[in-house]
Design a protein around this motif. Structure first.
Motif, PDB file in Angstrom:
ATOM      1  N   ARG A  34       0.869  -1.162   0.000  1.00 25.40           N
ATOM      2  CA  ARG A  34       0.000   0.000   0.000  1.00 25.40           C
ATOM      3  C   ARG A  34       0.915   1.223   0.000  1.00 25.40           C
ATOM      4  O   ARG A  34       1.486   1.585   1.014  1.00 25.40           O
ATOM      5  CB  ARG A  34      -0.912  -0.006   1.225  1.00 25.40           C
ATOM      6  CG  ARG A  34      -1.898  -1.166   1.218  1.00 25.40           C
ATOM      7  CD  ARG A  34      -2.878  -1.102   2.377  1.00 25.40           C
ATOM      8  NE  ARG A  34      -3.889  -2.154   2.277  1.00 25.40           N
ATOM      9  CZ  ARG A  34      -4.940  -2.258   3.070  1.00 25.40           C
ATOM     10  NH1 ARG A  34      -5.118  -1.363   4.038  1.00 25.40           N
ATOM     11  NH2 ARG A  34      -5.798  -3.240   2.912  1.00 25.40           N
ATOM     12  N   SER A  61     -11.444   3.994   3.611  1.00 21.43           N
ATOM     13  CA  SER A  61     -11.428   3.022   2.504  1.00 21.43           C
ATOM     14  C   SER A  61     -12.320   3.424   1.339  1.00 21.43           C
ATOM     15  O   SER A  61     -12.929   2.571   0.686  1.00 21.43           O
ATOM     16  CB  SER A  61     -11.816   1.632   3.018  1.00 21.43           C
ATOM     17  OG  SER A  61     -10.880   1.181   3.969  1.00 21.43           O
ATOM     18  N   ILE A 248      -7.724  -3.493  -1.959  1.00 24.45           N
ATOM     19  CA  ILE A 248      -7.844  -3.666  -0.509  1.00 24.45           C
ATOM     20  C   ILE A 248      -7.566  -5.107  -0.100  1.00 24.45           C
ATOM     21  O   ILE A 248      -6.837  -5.367   0.854  1.00 24.45           O
ATOM     22  CB  ILE A 248      -9.247  -3.232  -0.049  1.00 24.45           C
ATOM     23  CG1 ILE A 248      -9.439  -1.722  -0.329  1.00 24.45           C
ATOM     24  CG2 ILE A 248      -9.446  -3.533   1.430  1.00 24.45           C
ATOM     25  CD1 ILE A 248     -10.829  -1.214  -0.113  1.00 24.45           C
TER      26      ILE A 248
END
Length: 255
Positions: A34, A61, A248
């Motif tokens: 990430r 998110s 994710i």
């Protein structure tokens, strides 16, 4: 929108940099990292000057694109994910413009009752989905004639089926073909009605990898299509969701 904690999955960033060829200061990163984003410094690396900018993640998110900074698009809540309309449209564009996908859809649309055609189509679907192991398992359980006959019988029935449960159930009854690859077959057979439910979607959105889970997923996609993306097919919307949720599901803690 709070952009102070923005990040992007390494796979998505690598693809964006390959497309934009923008100068950047990201340094080395793995495809599962990430990677922190600094705005406005990284706008052009994320495709700000392109029609379809690369989606990235901001606070809580939420998936957005560089275009949402100046002109935010509507935020959509779907299952366990939140994204802007811009983000879904940009993510879906990857597969919509993919040559192999378009060629395979054409093969699916022209499929007729012929076990040799069914075999060839199934093999192409497995190649498209990187399912060489799946193809090997199918051929381990059946002779070529048997497999062609089973696939042909299922696909011809599914070609005119509107109910997702009824369409996928006979497919997963074929030994070696689970929900993920059965749905890949349906997606290329009828992309206006069906989509792919694989492990990434299941993990990220919570849909069970069984006929009931598939039926629920397709029903929810149809509602999403009606409410936000009437210009897209069911398969296109799912393709966008896959790209978004993969950031994710397949990402490690922030770098």
């Amino acid at each position: 929108m709070d952009f102070s904690t923005a990040w992007i999955n390494g796979r998505s960033l690598a693809k964006s940099l390959q497309t934009t060829r923008a100068k950047h200061s990201f340094g080395k990163f793995a495809l599962t990292d990430r990677v922190r984003i600094e705005l406005p410094r990284d706008l052009y690396s994320l495709g700000a000057d392109l029609a379809h900018a690369t989606p990235f993640v901001v606070s809580e998110s939420l998936l957005v694109t560089a275009h949402d900074i100046a002109n935010p698009s509507a935020v959509v809540d779907f299952a366990n994910i939140r994204f802007t309309e811009n983000a879904l449209k940009s993510a879906a564009n990857d597969l919509i413009s993919d040559k192999l996908t378009n060629e395979l859809e054409l093969v699916g649309s022209e499929l007729s009752a012929d076990r040799r055609q069914a075999l060839a189509f199934s093999k192409l679907v497995c190649v498209w989905g990187r399912g060489q192991r799946v193809w090997g398992n199918l051929n381990r359980h059946y002779s070529e004639d048997q497999l062609g006959s089973e696939l042909d019988k299922w696909l011809m029935r599914a070609k005119d089926e509107v109910n997702a449960y009824a369409a996928i159930f006979p497919g997963i009854a074929i030994k070696g073909l689970g929900v993920s690859f059965a749905s890949k077959h349906l997606r290329h057979l009828a992309p206006t009605r069906f989509a792919v439910l694989d492990d990434v979607i299941s993990q990220g959105l919570g849909y069970a990898l069984n006929p009931a889970g598939y039926n629920l997923f397709i029903s929810d996609l149809r509602r999403l299509q009606q409410s936000h993306f009437p210009e897209f097919r069911i398969a296109d919307i799912e393709a966008g969701l896959f790209v978004l949720i993969r950031q994710i599901v397949r990402g490690r803690a922030a770098a």
